[in-house]
Design a protein around this motif. Structure first.
Motif, short mmCIF file in Angstrom:
data_model
loop_
_atom_site.label_atom_id
_atom_site.label_comp_id
_atom_site.label_asym_id
_atom_site.label_seq_id
_atom_site.Cartn_x
_atom_site.Cartn_y
_atom_site.Cartn_z
N PRO A 32 0.97 -1.03 0.07
CA PRO A 32 0.17 0.03 0.15
C PRO A 32 1.00 1.28 0.02
N ASN A 33 2.05 1.20 0.76
CA ASN A 33 2.84 2.21 0.55
C ASN A 33 3.50 2.59 -0.75
N ASN A 34 3.46 1.79 -1.63
CA ASN A 34 3.86 2.04 -2.88
C ASN A 34 2.94 2.25 -4.04
N VAL A 35 1.64 2.50 -3.81
CA VAL A 35 0.63 2.54 -4.43
C VAL A 35 -0.12 4.23 -4.44
N ILE A 36 -0.22 4.83 -5.40
CA ILE A 36 -0.96 6.09 -5.44
C ILE A 36 -2.10 5.88 -6.28
N PHE A 37 -3.24 6.51 -5.80
CA PHE A 37 -4.54 6.49 -6.44
C PHE A 37 -5.22 7.69 -7.03
N SER A 38 -5.95 7.65 -8.20
CA SER A 38 -6.80 8.57 -8.45
C SER A 38 -8.13 8.26 -9.15
N TRP A 39 -8.82 8.95 -9.30
CA TRP A 39 -10.23 8.52 -9.95
C TRP A 39 -10.89 9.39 -10.77
N THR A 40 -11.76 9.04 -11.48
CA THR A 40 -12.66 9.91 -12.66
C THR A 40 -14.18 9.61 -12.32
N VAL A 41 -14.89 10.41 -12.88
CA VAL A 41 -16.26 10.39 -12.88
C VAL A 41 -16.66 9.65 -14.45
N ILE A 42 -17.18 8.55 -14.40
CA ILE A 42 -17.55 7.81 -15.72
C ILE A 42 -18.81 8.33 -16.10
N VAL A 48 -28.14 13.38 -9.50
CA VAL A 48 -27.14 13.12 -8.39
C VAL A 48 -26.24 14.46 -8.56
N THR A 49 -25.91 15.09 -7.61
CA THR A 49 -24.75 15.93 -7.33
C THR A 49 -23.93 15.53 -6.46
N GLY A 50 -22.76 16.24 -6.92
CA GLY A 50 -21.56 16.06 -5.82
C GLY A 50 -20.50 14.98 -6.15
N ALA A 51 -20.84 14.34 -7.13
CA ALA A 51 -19.66 13.37 -7.61
C ALA A 51 -18.53 14.02 -7.80
N GLY A 52 -17.22 13.61 -7.81
CA GLY A 52 -16.18 14.60 -8.06
C GLY A 52 -14.85 13.55 -8.23
N ALA A 53 -14.10 14.32 -9.30
CA ALA A 53 -12.89 13.21 -9.57
C ALA A 53 -11.71 13.95 -8.71
N CYS A 54 -10.59 13.06 -8.77
CA CYS A 54 -9.39 13.44 -8.05
C CYS A 54 -8.26 12.82 -8.88
N MET A 55 -7.40 13.69 -9.30
CA MET A 55 -6.26 13.06 -10.27
C MET A 55 -4.76 13.27 -9.51
N THR A 56 -4.91 14.14 -8.61
CA THR A 56 -3.32 14.23 -7.76
C THR A 56 -3.64 14.25 -6.31
N GLN A 75 -27.48 5.45 -9.73
CA GLN A 75 -26.12 4.81 -9.83
C GLN A 75 -25.08 5.80 -10.33
N VAL A 76 -24.04 6.05 -9.88
CA VAL A 76 -22.69 6.66 -10.24
C VAL A 76 -21.61 5.90 -10.49
N THR A 77 -21.12 6.01 -11.52
CA THR A 77 -19.82 5.11 -11.82
C THR A 77 -18.37 5.88 -11.89
N PHE A 78 -17.62 5.46 -11.04
CA PHE A 78 -16.29 6.19 -10.97
C PHE A 78 -15.14 5.22 -11.57
N GLY A 79 -14.14 5.80 -12.22
CA GLY A 79 -13.03 5.11 -12.60
C GLY A 79 -11.76 5.12 -11.57
N ILE A 80 -11.36 3.99 -11.10
CA ILE A 80 -10.45 4.17 -10.10
C ILE A 80 -9.24 3.51 -10.84
N ILE A 81 -8.25 4.28 -10.48
CA ILE A 81 -6.84 4.17 -11.01
C ILE A 81 -5.78 3.96 -9.88
N ALA A 82 -5.05 2.88 -10.06
CA ALA A 82 -4.00 2.72 -9.12
C ALA A 82 -2.83 2.59 -10.06
N GLN A 83 -1.65 3.33 -9.42
CA GLN A 83 -0.26 3.48 -10.04
C GLN A 83 0.68 3.08 -9.05
N THR A 84 1.82 2.37 -9.41
CA THR A 84 3.12 2.28 -8.43
C THR A 84 3.79 3.36 -8.47
#
Length: 266
Positions: A32-42, A48-56, A75-84
């Motif tokens: 977990p200490n070697n992974v960074i996360f980000s997400w988008t709103v697909i 529905v209001t309040g859905a937010g993306a986070c890239m950094t 239903q709100v769909t997010f794209g979760i991105i994991a990167q080492t």
């Protein structure tokens, strides 16, 4: 990375913070200490209001405060991105969030009543999960209906919880008309024994702390007699033929509210 999240579909209450620790969906071989996360709103429906993306700088806590303005589950769909940290990028994983509609509460206010009178409050709920509603009142009572006896106008609050532990609150005002403050004044509050030989006339005047639209009823040694009222005062004329103590009582009823007050004089 995050492959175990494919089957995860959280449900959240409308206007309630949703927090997901993304590290719990890493494989045992991922640090977990070697992974960074980000997400988008697909995809996010217009209701529905309040859905937010986070890239950094997102951290590992996926956090959203979503508001469902419709009456059905959205239903709100997010794209979760994991990167080492060394630049290895995993395929995005879709995270579908079910957003429940807000709980709607109805508590019809009862008609205004006299101070000290009973009033029944009944709450009904809809929305949220649609089932398993519980009702908790500011009086520390539970159940959809309670009986209150307010001495003054009082606001009561009911909290509704559904089967998914979503909650909502509703206030209801119970108006309590004040008790009448009645006063009696006698024209001759005392007399000598000899004054009663031929009957001793007295005049009693009753007043109350309300307007002029009220009626009076006098309780006397000879029975109950209605009193004449005018100008905000009710007058009763009596002839007393005994020196023994006696009581005259008046009950005044305010016609618009039906509230009463009673006072006696000896």
């Amino acid at each position: 990375l995050l492959q175990s999240m494919n089957s995860y579909q959280p449900t959240t209450c409308s206007e309630t913070q949703l927090d997901v620790d993304l590290t719990q969906y890493l494989s045992p071989f991922d640090d977990p200490n070697n992974v960074i996360f980000s997400w988008t709103v697909i995809n996010s429906p217009g209701s529905v209001t309040g859905a937010g993306a986070c890239m950094t700088g997102c951290g590992s806590n996926f956090s959203q405060l979503l508001t469902n303005n419709s009456s059905t589950v959205q239903q709100v769909t997010f794209g979760i991105i994991a990167q080492t940290l060394d630049g290895c990028l995993a395929p995005p994983v879709n995270l579908v969030v079910n957003v429940l509609p807000a709980i709607e509460i109805s508590v019809p206010p009862p008609p205004a009543a006299c101070s000290g009178s009973e009033a029944i409050l009944t709450a009904s709920a809809s929305g949220g999960s649609g089932s398993g509603y519980t009702y908790d009142w500011s009086t520390l009572e539970s159940g959809p209906s309670i009986t209150v006896i307010p001495s003054i106008s009082t606001i009561y609050t009911v909290t509704v919880t559904d089967s998914d532990m979503c909650t909502a609150e509703q206030d209801v005002l119970v108006e309590a008309n004040p008790t009448l403050d009645v006063d009696i004044v006698a024209s001759s509050p005392s007399a000598c024994v000899g004054d009663f030989a031929n009957g001793f006339p007295i005049t009693l005047v009753a007043t109350a702390n309300v307007g002029n639209n009220w009626i009076a009823s006098w309780d006397t040694p000879i029975g109950t007699i209605p009193g004449g009222c005018s100008g905000g005062a009710c007058q009763f004329n009596a002839t007393v033929a005994t020196a023994a103590p006696f009581n005259y009582c008046v009950t005044i009823t305010d016609i618009p509210t039906g509230c009463t007050g009673t006072e006696c004089i000896e």
